[in-house]
Write a protein that holds these residues in place. Sequence first.
Motif, PDB file in Angstrom:
ATOM      1  N   ARG A  54      12.932  -9.457  12.904  1.00  0.00           N
ATOM      2  CA  ARG A  54      14.182  -9.578  12.177  1.00  0.00           C
ATOM      3  C   ARG A  54      16.213  -8.466  12.287  1.00  0.00           C
ATOM      4  NH1 ARG A  54      11.287 -12.718   8.989  1.00  0.00           N
ATOM      5  NH2 ARG A  54      11.126 -11.059   7.079  1.00  0.00           N
ATOM      6  N   SER A  55      14.813  -7.829  11.976  1.00  0.00           N
ATOM      7  CA  SER A  55      16.126  -6.218  11.691  1.00  0.00           C
ATOM      8  C   SER A  55      16.303  -5.725  12.887  1.00  0.00           C
ATOM      9  CB  SER A  55      15.250  -5.187  11.021  1.00  0.00           C
ATOM     10  OG  SER A  55      15.831  -4.600  10.933  1.00  0.00           O
ATOM     11  N   ILE A  56      15.627  -5.742  14.638  1.00  0.00           N
ATOM     12  CA  ILE A  56      16.265  -5.272  14.810  1.00  0.00           C
ATOM     13  C   ILE A  56      17.194  -6.805  16.371  1.00  0.00           C
ATOM     14  CG2 ILE A  56      14.642  -6.099  16.702  1.00  0.00           C
ATOM     15  CD1 ILE A  56      16.203  -3.003  16.509  1.00  0.00           C
ATOM     16  N   GLU A  57      17.127  -7.560  15.857  1.00  0.00           N
ATOM     17  CA  GLU A  57      17.649  -9.205  15.761  1.00  0.00           C
ATOM     18  C   GLU A  57      19.192  -8.820  15.434  1.00  0.00           C
ATOM     19  OE1 GLU A  57      15.059 -11.936  17.692  1.00  0.00           O
ATOM     20  OE2 GLU A  57      15.471 -12.395  15.757  1.00  0.00           O
ATOM     21  N   GLU A  58      18.750  -8.839  13.984  1.00  0.00           N
ATOM     22  CA  GLU A  58      20.334  -8.586  13.293  1.00  0.00           C
ATOM     23  C   GLU A  58      21.393  -6.970  13.853  1.00  0.00           C
ATOM     24  OE1 GLU A  58      19.221  -7.414   9.079  1.00  0.00           O
ATOM     25  OE2 GLU A  58      18.446  -9.737   9.131  1.00  0.00           O
ATOM     26  N   PHE A  59      20.565  -6.022  14.678  1.00  0.00           N
ATOM     27  CA  PHE A  59      21.331  -4.909  14.814  1.00  0.00           C
ATOM     28  C   PHE A  59      21.590  -5.374  15.852  1.00  0.00           C
ATOM     29  CE2 PHE A  59      21.748  -2.336  18.132  1.00  0.00           C
ATOM     30  CZ  PHE A  59      22.097  -0.593  17.587  1.00  0.00           C
ATOM     31  N   ALA A  60      20.793  -6.199  16.888  1.00  0.00           N
ATOM     32  CA  ALA A  60      21.547  -6.870  18.087  1.00  0.00           C
ATOM     33  C   ALA A  60      22.684  -7.398  18.028  1.00  0.00           C
ATOM     34  CB  ALA A  60      20.436  -7.647  18.785  1.00  0.00           C
ATOM     35  N   GLY A  61      22.824  -8.439  16.468  1.00  0.00           N
ATOM     36  CA  GLY A  61      23.621  -9.722  16.410  1.00  0.00           C
ATOM     37  C   GLY A  61      23.441 -10.988  17.171  1.00  0.00           C
ATOM     38  N   GLN A  62      22.303 -10.893  17.875  1.00  0.00           N
ATOM     39  CA  GLN A  62      21.599 -12.143  19.107  1.00  0.00           C
ATOM     40  C   GLN A  62      20.245 -12.289  19.173  1.00  0.00           C
ATOM     41  OE1 GLN A  62      23.155 -12.095  23.075  1.00  0.00           O
ATOM     42  NE2 GLN A  62      23.089  -9.615  22.545  1.00  0.00           N
ATOM     43  N   PRO A  63      19.681 -13.322  18.997  1.00  0.00           N
ATOM     44  CA  PRO A  63      17.996 -13.443  19.108  1.00  0.00           C
ATOM     45  C   PRO A  63      18.282 -12.728  20.199  1.00  0.00           C
ATOM     46  CG  PRO A  63      19.144 -15.323  18.805  1.00  0.00           C
ATOM     47  CD  PRO A  63      20.333 -14.640  19.234  1.00  0.00           C
ATOM     48  N   LEU A  64      16.782 -12.379  20.332  1.00  0.00           N
ATOM     49  CA  LEU A  64      16.448 -10.761  21.591  1.00  0.00           C
ATOM     50  C   LEU A  64      14.912 -11.955  21.881  1.00  0.00           C
ATOM     51  CD1 LEU A  64      16.418  -7.696  19.794  1.00  0.00           C
ATOM     52  CD2 LEU A  64      17.621  -8.836  21.431  1.00  0.00           C
ATOM     53  N   PHE A  65      14.051 -12.945  21.135  1.00  0.00           N
ATOM     54  CA  PHE A  65      13.218 -13.259  21.389  1.00  0.00           C
ATOM     55  C   PHE A  65      13.445 -15.400  21.630  1.00  0.00           C
ATOM     56  CE2 PHE A  65      11.312  -9.298  19.882  1.00  0.00           C
ATOM     57  CZ  PHE A  65       9.994  -9.775  21.162  1.00  0.00           C
ATOM     58  N   ARG A  66      12.736 -15.681  22.375  1.00  0.00           N
ATOM     59  CA  ARG A  66      12.489 -16.956  21.487  1.00  0.00           C
ATOM     60  C   ARG A  66      10.820 -17.116  21.312  1.00  0.00           C
ATOM     61  NH1 ARG A  66      15.915 -17.631  26.204  1.00  0.00           N
ATOM     62  NH2 ARG A  66      14.074 -17.666  27.638  1.00  0.00           N
ATOM     63  N   ARG A  67      10.729 -17.955  20.726  1.00  0.00           N
ATOM     64  CA  ARG A  67       9.591 -18.493  19.894  1.00  0.00           C
ATOM     65  C   ARG A  67       8.621 -19.492  20.178  1.00  0.00           C
ATOM     66  NH1 ARG A  67      13.027 -14.911  17.822  1.00  0.00           N
ATOM     67  NH2 ARG A  67      12.539 -14.060  15.878  1.00  0.00           N
ATOM     68  N   LEU A  68       7.741 -19.962  21.028  1.00  0.00           N
ATOM     69  CA  LEU A  68       7.050 -20.751  21.448  1.00  0.00           C
ATOM     70  C   LEU A  68       5.859 -21.315  20.709  1.00  0.00           C
ATOM     71  CD1 LEU A  68       6.973 -19.173  25.193  1.00  0.00           C
ATOM     72  CD2 LEU A  68       8.877 -20.701  24.093  1.00  0.00           C
ATOM     73  N   GLY A  69       5.061 -21.360  21.033  1.00  0.00           N
ATOM     74  CA  GLY A  69       4.139 -22.256  20.107  1.00  0.00           C
ATOM     75  C   GLY A  69       3.262 -21.441  19.532  1.00  0.00           C
ATOM     76  N   ARG A  70       2.672 -20.337  20.634  1.00  0.00           N
ATOM     77  CA  ARG A  70       1.590 -19.689  20.772  1.00  0.00           C
ATOM     78  C   ARG A  70       2.010 -17.859  21.059  1.00  0.00           C
ATOM     79  NH1 ARG A  70      -4.238 -22.366  23.029  1.00  0.00           N
ATOM     80  NH2 ARG A  70      -4.586 -23.983  21.950  1.00  0.00           N
ATOM     81  N   GLY A  71       3.260 -18.146  21.589  1.00  0.00           N
ATOM     82  CA  GLY A  71       3.810 -16.848  20.951  1.00  0.00           C
ATOM     83  C   GLY A  71       5.089 -16.615  22.034  1.00  0.00           C
ATOM     84  N   VAL A  72       5.958 -15.648  22.702  1.00  0.00           N
ATOM     85  CA  VAL A  72       6.947 -15.495  22.045  1.00  0.00           C
ATOM     86  C   VAL A  72       7.886 -15.198  23.946  1.00  0.00           C
ATOM     87  CG1 VAL A  72       7.629 -14.864  19.616  1.00  0.00           C
ATOM     88  CG2 VAL A  72       7.351 -12.713  21.477  1.00  0.00           C
ATOM     89  N   GLU A  73       9.043 -14.980  24.218  1.00  0.00           N
ATOM     90  CA  GLU A  73       9.526 -14.893  25.440  1.00  0.00           C
ATOM     91  C   GLU A  73      10.384 -14.355  25.091  1.00  0.00           C
ATOM     92  OE1 GLU A  73       9.483 -18.293  27.499  1.00  0.00           O
ATOM     93  OE2 GLU A  73      11.582 -18.913  27.292  1.00  0.00           O
TER      94      GLU A  73
END
Length: 322
Positions: A54-73
């Motif tokens: 959350r901290s790094i995405e707040e710094f980036a100002g946008q999502p860096l990951f897409r949350r999937l069922g069993r992982g992330v991309e």
Amino acid sequence: MLAARPERPLEDLKDPMPPFVSLRVFEAAARSGSFARAAEELGISAGAVSQHIRSIEEFAGQPLFRRLGRGVELTEAGKSAFAHASAAIAEMLQAGRAMRSALRGRRISISTAPSFASKWLIPRLSQFQELYPDTEVRMSADMTLTDFSGSDMDLAIRYGPGGYEGLHCERLMTESVVVVCSPRLLEGQTGAKTAADLINLPLIHDDAPERDPSCPTWGMWFAARGLRRADAERGLRFNQSSLAIEAAIGGKGLALAKRQLALGDIADGRLVAPLSEAEAPVNFAYWLVWPRGRRFEPAQMAFLDWLRAQAIEGDSAADHTA
């Protein structure tokens, strides 16, 4: 006389740095494709990983990951950032190695699978410590492959086919399969020398994840000798080779054991290899691996030379027990 320039707050810089700890968590999560695996690798809680992301995405100002069922991309922004983060973390680790070069001359960090560590390496370590009492050995025994770009490991011992991309690979030892059991299991049986003599004994199965495709199952083993055993898939099953060997030592049944891992127990009489037939070689081997171009300090070189000598000595002992 020039007046001293006031210090500029870091937060006022045009290109602020992302929070480093959060950046490292981001790199681990992106590389593994899982927040849970990143938490395990870094030794922090899953909640802490989520907080850093959350901290790094707040710094980036946008999502860096897409949350999937069993992982992330990674999102497109995440993919772009990961390429730089991965290189930056690798450079930071190299900087750390350089800073501690004097200490590294007295220390070796090695990664290997738990079964190889417990059945082959650890029983021999006292010899190395007697030869090099001032060298500290740090061992990581787990089932995951070492990612040298995200760890401080000097080298690893892998059981597999070899030819690992981007790594120097040196074959340490070959492997073969041998039938073993406790001497107690054969009590009352005289002259058990063929597969047919073992047809009614309980079986132990080694289901370790690093299983060699050329390593036979019990059904394959009996079939190759012209025998059919209807219950060949029944019996105790273990996800580590060392546990299968320990079960055999405990008299729980026959095991198709890796020779290198069982050799010490055969030599000490805890196990016997009852058959007169030759051992069956397999395609996998034990490999010493490390990043290409890595420069080793005296401690690492001494450990490598010692490992090579132990492998030669072990093969010689195996030939005498065959």
